[in-house]
Design a protein around this motif. Structure first.
Motif, PDB file in Angstrom:
ATOM      1  N   ARG A  13     -27.810 -27.879  26.626  1.00 46.98           N
ATOM      2  CA  ARG A  13     -28.985 -27.989  25.764  1.00 46.98           C
ATOM      3  C   ARG A  13     -30.075 -28.904  26.275  1.00 46.98           C
ATOM      4  O   ARG A  13     -31.239 -28.728  25.939  1.00 46.98           O
ATOM      5  N   PHE A  14     -29.699 -29.889  27.069  1.00 45.13           N
ATOM      6  CA  PHE A  14     -30.662 -30.905  27.493  1.00 45.13           C
ATOM      7  C   PHE A  14     -30.750 -31.002  29.002  1.00 45.13           C
ATOM      8  O   PHE A  14     -29.807 -30.669  29.708  1.00 45.13           O
ATOM      9  N   LYS A  15     -31.906 -31.489  29.466  1.00 44.70           N
ATOM     10  CA  LYS A  15     -32.135 -31.651  30.895  1.00 44.70           C
ATOM     11  C   LYS A  15     -32.817 -32.996  31.108  1.00 44.70           C
ATOM     12  O   LYS A  15     -33.759 -33.347  30.382  1.00 44.70           O
ATOM     13  N   VAL A  16     -32.324 -33.755  32.082  1.00 46.09           N
ATOM     14  CA  VAL A  16     -32.923 -35.048  32.390  1.00 46.09           C
ATOM     15  C   VAL A  16     -33.822 -34.870  33.606  1.00 46.09           C
ATOM     16  O   VAL A  16     -33.399 -34.344  34.639  1.00 46.09           O
ATOM     17  N   THR A  17     -35.079 -35.304  33.475  1.00 43.62           N
ATOM     18  CA  THR A  17     -36.039 -35.176  34.572  1.00 43.62           C
ATOM     19  C   THR A  17     -35.816 -36.292  35.593  1.00 43.62           C
ATOM     20  O   THR A  17     -35.022 -37.210  35.373  1.00 43.62           O
ATOM     21  N   LYS A  21     -36.775 -38.795  31.701  1.00 48.82           N
ATOM     22  CA  LYS A  21     -37.051 -38.251  30.371  1.00 48.82           C
ATOM     23  C   LYS A  21     -36.030 -37.161  30.060  1.00 48.82           C
ATOM     24  O   LYS A  21     -35.551 -36.477  30.959  1.00 48.82           O
ATOM     25  N   VAL A  22     -35.724 -37.002  28.766  1.00 48.91           N
ATOM     26  CA  VAL A  22     -34.787 -35.966  28.339  1.00 48.91           C
ATOM     27  C   VAL A  22     -35.582 -34.852  27.677  1.00 48.91           C
ATOM     28  O   VAL A  22     -36.331 -35.089  26.736  1.00 48.91           O
ATOM     29  N   LEU A  23     -35.420 -33.625  28.187  1.00 49.52           N
ATOM     30  CA  LEU A  23     -36.140 -32.475  27.647  1.00 49.52           C
ATOM     31  C   LEU A  23     -35.205 -31.612  26.820  1.00 49.52           C
ATOM     32  O   LEU A  23     -34.015 -31.506  27.111  1.00 49.52           O
ATOM     33  N   ARG A  24     -35.765 -30.979  25.789  1.00 53.12           N
ATOM     34  CA  ARG A  24     -35.003 -30.091  24.913  1.00 53.12           C
ATOM     35  C   ARG A  24     -35.856 -28.881  24.582  1.00 53.12           C
ATOM     36  O   ARG A  24     -37.071 -28.909  24.712  1.00 53.12           O
ATOM     37  N   GLU A  25     -35.183 -27.814  24.131  1.00 49.62           N
ATOM     38  CA  GLU A  25     -35.888 -26.640  23.631  1.00 49.62           C
ATOM     39  C   GLU A  25     -36.236 -26.870  22.170  1.00 49.62           C
ATOM     40  O   GLU A  25     -35.548 -27.613  21.477  1.00 49.62           O
ATOM     41  N   ARG A  26     -37.279 -26.222  21.690  1.00 48.34           N
ATOM     42  CA  ARG A  26     -37.639 -26.357  20.277  1.00 48.34           C
ATOM     43  C   ARG A  26     -36.794 -25.413  19.427  1.00 48.34           C
ATOM     44  O   ARG A  26     -36.474 -24.300  19.845  1.00 48.34           O
ATOM     45  N   ALA A  27     -36.457 -25.880  18.254  1.00 46.66           N
ATOM     46  CA  ALA A  27     -35.609 -25.097  17.349  1.00 46.66           C
ATOM     47  C   ALA A  27     -36.438 -24.045  16.626  1.00 46.66           C
ATOM     48  O   ALA A  27     -37.644 -24.208  16.428  1.00 46.66           O
ATOM     49  N   ASN A  47     -40.790 -26.754  26.503  1.00 43.82           N
ATOM     50  CA  ASN A  47     -39.859 -27.846  26.270  1.00 43.82           C
ATOM     51  C   ASN A  47     -40.550 -29.010  25.591  1.00 43.82           C
ATOM     52  O   ASN A  47     -41.755 -29.193  25.726  1.00 43.82           O
ATOM     53  N   ALA A  48     -39.768 -29.786  24.863  1.00 41.36           N
ATOM     54  CA  ALA A  48     -40.277 -30.986  24.207  1.00 41.36           C
ATOM     55  C   ALA A  48     -39.479 -32.176  24.709  1.00 41.36           C
ATOM     56  O   ALA A  48     -38.325 -32.036  25.127  1.00 41.36           O
ATOM     57  N   GLU A  49     -40.089 -33.337  24.647  1.00 44.15           N
ATOM     58  CA  GLU A  49     -39.410 -34.553  25.071  1.00 44.15           C
ATOM     59  C   GLU A  49     -38.656 -35.139  23.885  1.00 44.15           C
ATOM     60  O   GLU A  49     -39.137 -35.119  22.759  1.00 44.15           O
ATOM     61  N   MET A  50     -37.466 -35.653  24.149  1.00 44.56           N
ATOM     62  CA  MET A  50     -36.663 -36.268  23.095  1.00 44.56           C
ATOM     63  C   MET A  50     -37.254 -37.611  22.698  1.00 44.56           C
ATOM     64  O   MET A  50     -37.875 -38.296  23.507  1.00 44.56           O
ATOM     65  N   ALA A  51     -37.032 -37.989  21.446  1.00 45.24           N
ATOM     66  CA  ALA A  51     -37.423 -39.312  20.977  1.00 45.24           C
ATOM     67  C   ALA A  51     -36.571 -40.352  21.705  1.00 45.24           C
ATOM     68  O   ALA A  51     -35.414 -40.081  22.039  1.00 45.24           O
ATOM     69  N   PRO A  52     -37.137 -41.528  21.969  1.00 41.04           N
ATOM     70  CA  PRO A  52     -36.424 -42.531  22.777  1.00 41.04           C
ATOM     71  C   PRO A  52     -35.035 -42.893  22.256  1.00 41.04           C
ATOM     72  O   PRO A  52     -34.093 -43.027  23.038  1.00 41.04           O
TER      73      PRO A  52
END
Length: 64
Positions: A13-17, A21-27, A47-52
């Motif tokens: 589900r997640f990808k680290v750049t 930064k951690v990227l996710r798909e939008r629901a 993709n969206a960036e995860m909250a810290p």
């Protein structure tokens, strides 16, 4: 010592750049798209960036 296993569900589900930064798909763009406006479905692309705070948890699950 045993190796650390990454959480397989999170790794899908997640990808680290490279910068960390951690990227996710939008629901909300998998199904039932017929009644959603095209404006909404366009907004959900990409993709969206995860909250810290959440990114910290996700990195732990991924072993990063």
């Amino acid at each position: 010592m045993p190796k650390n296993k990454s959480h397989s569900g999170s790794s899908k589900r997640f990808k680290v750049t490279g910068s960390g930064k951690v990227l996710r798909e939008r629901a909300g763009k998998r199904h039932l798209l017929e009644h959603k406006s095209s404006r909404v479905t366009r907004r959900l692309t990409g993709n969206a960036e995860m909250a810290p705070g959440d990114a910290k948890k996700i990195k732990k699950l991924l072993g990063k």
